[in-house]
Design an enzyme around this catalytic site. Sequence first.
Site, short mmCIF file in Angstrom:
data_model
loop_
_atom_site.label_atom_id
_atom_site.label_comp_id
_atom_site.label_asym_id
_atom_site.label_seq_id
_atom_site.Cartn_x
_atom_site.Cartn_y
_atom_site.Cartn_z
N CYS A 1 0.62 -1.05 -0.05
CA CYS A 1 -0.16 -0.12 0.05
C CYS A 1 0.76 1.14 0.06
O CYS A 1 0.52 2.17 -0.60
CB CYS A 1 -0.96 -0.03 1.26
SG CYS A 1 -0.30 -0.29 2.86
N HIS B 1 -1.25 1.21 7.78
CA HIS B 1 -1.79 1.27 6.19
C HIS B 1 -1.80 2.53 5.55
O HIS B 1 -1.62 3.51 6.12
CB HIS B 1 -3.19 0.66 6.28
CG HIS B 1 -3.66 0.58 5.16
ND1 HIS B 1 -3.14 -0.37 3.89
CD2 HIS B 1 -5.05 1.01 4.39
CE1 HIS B 1 -4.23 -0.42 2.82
NE2 HIS B 1 -4.87 0.73 3.05
#
Length: 746
Positions: free
Chosen positions: A226, A703
């Site tokens: 990510c 994330h």
Amino acid sequence: TTKVECYSSLCYRYLVGRRWFDLWEEYVKTGDQNSSSFPGRINNTELFENSYRLKERLVENEDFVLFPAEAWHKLLSWYGMVDEQPALERKVIDLPSTLKVEIYPVEIFLCLHSNMDDVETEQFSRTDTILAIQKVMQKRFEVAEDAEPRLWMKSSDTSCERLRNIHVTLLDACLSSGMTMIMEVRNSDGTWPSSRPQIMRNSVDEQDTYRGQPGVCGLTNLGNTCFMNSALQCLSNTPPLTEYFLRNSYLDELNFNNPLGMKGEIAEAYADVIKQMWSGRHYSVVPRIFKTKVGHFASQFLGYQQHDSQELLSFLLDGLHEDLNRVKNKEYIELRDADGRPDQEVAEEAWRNHRRRNDSVIVDTFHGLFKSTLVCPECHKVSVTFDPFCYLSVPLPVSKERVMEVFFVSLDPLSKPVQHRVVVPKAGKVIDLCMALSQATGIPMVVADVFNHRFYKIYHVDESLSCILDRDDIFVYEISSTCEGEDEEEVLLAVYMRERSHYRDYGSGGSNYSTTLFGHPLLMALPRAQCTRDSLYQLFLQHGSNVLWHHLAAPLYVAIDWDPDMKKKYYNENEAEKYVKDQSMDVPQQQTTVQLQECIELFTTVETLEEENPWYCPTCKKHQLATKKLDLWSLPEVLIIHLKRFSYTKYSREKLDTIVDFPLRHLDFSGCLLRKAGTDCEPPSRYDLIAVSNHYGGLRDGHCTFHSFYINWGLGALLKDTSVMDCQPRGSNRQPSSHRAGSLTI
């Protein structure tokens, strides 16, 4: 110490939990067979999740230590291992330019195309080949060795591709944990069951015919990528750069011979991703080839561990610049100091020199100029230089305080532990924690880290609070002194509770049994004169159990041995685990908010160089801790601002969760820009936001997401949030405009 030679993948290492290792190390140093620090059987409980699955994101030397195979087997023969716990054997693999212990093997799901409901799991090394997986699958699913299988790799519900080269490694093929390997076998009539696995037929066909908004396209997460996808999305939504690649302007500027570049491969791989994202034919794109190229030229991005998005962005911009550098032969340029010359003259000279060696679309779009001023504290020599920059890394105000959560244990045996939240100096000592807590309790206390029913560490009041991590279980014990005279020696007594097991009576008065610790340990202070068998027995008789005590170097350790039947009758484990919350736990923690302009002002304040990085004064002829000030001279068309949220010191490291408030439009730098209006080729001083790369989580996990603001593309403040895995961004049709105001990426 055992010397073990390592020969690539033939070498193995074993993981041992750090806390067990610390106990073992202390035990070995003391050499006392009766020490309560005797570690017992090897216990890796803190490394496992359910079903003995290794926890994610464990850090070497913080969570575990590595033992060579021979040393591990010695430990195992001496101490044994907790029942049913598996040995954590890991292979040493040969990566480009380095040997690395593979802590987390790749976990692949395996199934046959003819029966995709029957899925099995297997772990493989990154140095294993696709052929090795194929052989395992043939054996596991009883597929004949002479059969003609072919493999498909499924990484998500919308991504499946054929693995044609079965001789490449998992690392080179970019296979990561969680992916599914599908095997199909040729039919007897020579046909294949399907041209694509059925699970992917509909989604692939849809992508072949999909006609959506160009640029509104997700990027599939290849594992923990990510961070990469977020950076790619930001660059994809940077108008000048994307227009440059979509118009094929890069083809005439590829620099294949630049020794600092990547032979044009990074630029070509990036161009492929951008063209796919802007074709309007894909809901999402799998940037697998791009990821492979990045790992090939930057080994730190090999594999599928989480990395910093800004670190990837910095590498990518530098790689694109060198691959597209219009300067084919870089000349040597001797830098000159200002020597009192006007700033305008020195700045123009510095920029010309920079462009003589660096000329690319990256420089055109992202590069600006700093003014750096150094002043010697001794001779007051002033050195002024102008340096190019590609992004603005601004600091955040660092709080001098720290919030800690601890459990207070009263001397009252009927009181449950109380959880407190206290504010202490970040650079403080253990005594500061005691003082902060004593404001609520008003009693003396001792601070300890409790692990596995024993004291992992008892802290001295002069120890730094930085040695206490937020994840530690910190207990603060009330200590009540009973010494009557000043000269009377006081002993700190640690009390453990143990359960007997395997009791055997040999008929001659002897017995043999083992013990297991349980419950929370206790701390008490009492005069040394009371440390006799009878006194201790009477002291602990109220706890309803026999007392066994022995003396170690320093503090005194006492173990209360419980008969299993007595423990079952009188000890309530559920009640023993309960605690109450102090009212301080109910007060919500206030999150600090600062303005982006404050961070920029902090960036331009005067600072003194650290001892590790002094400046050599040409007048004094020695290194000096000079004062340094950075100022903004000129800014680029697209300005990248990097918020330095990760703070590192000698004693601690943390992520700063301060909220930074910034405008979506008209971020004005005119007040802090040295190059004033009226000069030729005036750079932009006001910026509109176009993209944000945001990291959620802490130092060891998290994330990254991407947010795009289409202000510079003439469509107002429309927000797009592609959280990478969702791959369903939203937006409306747009066309690049001729609006040339500055663009801001954070």
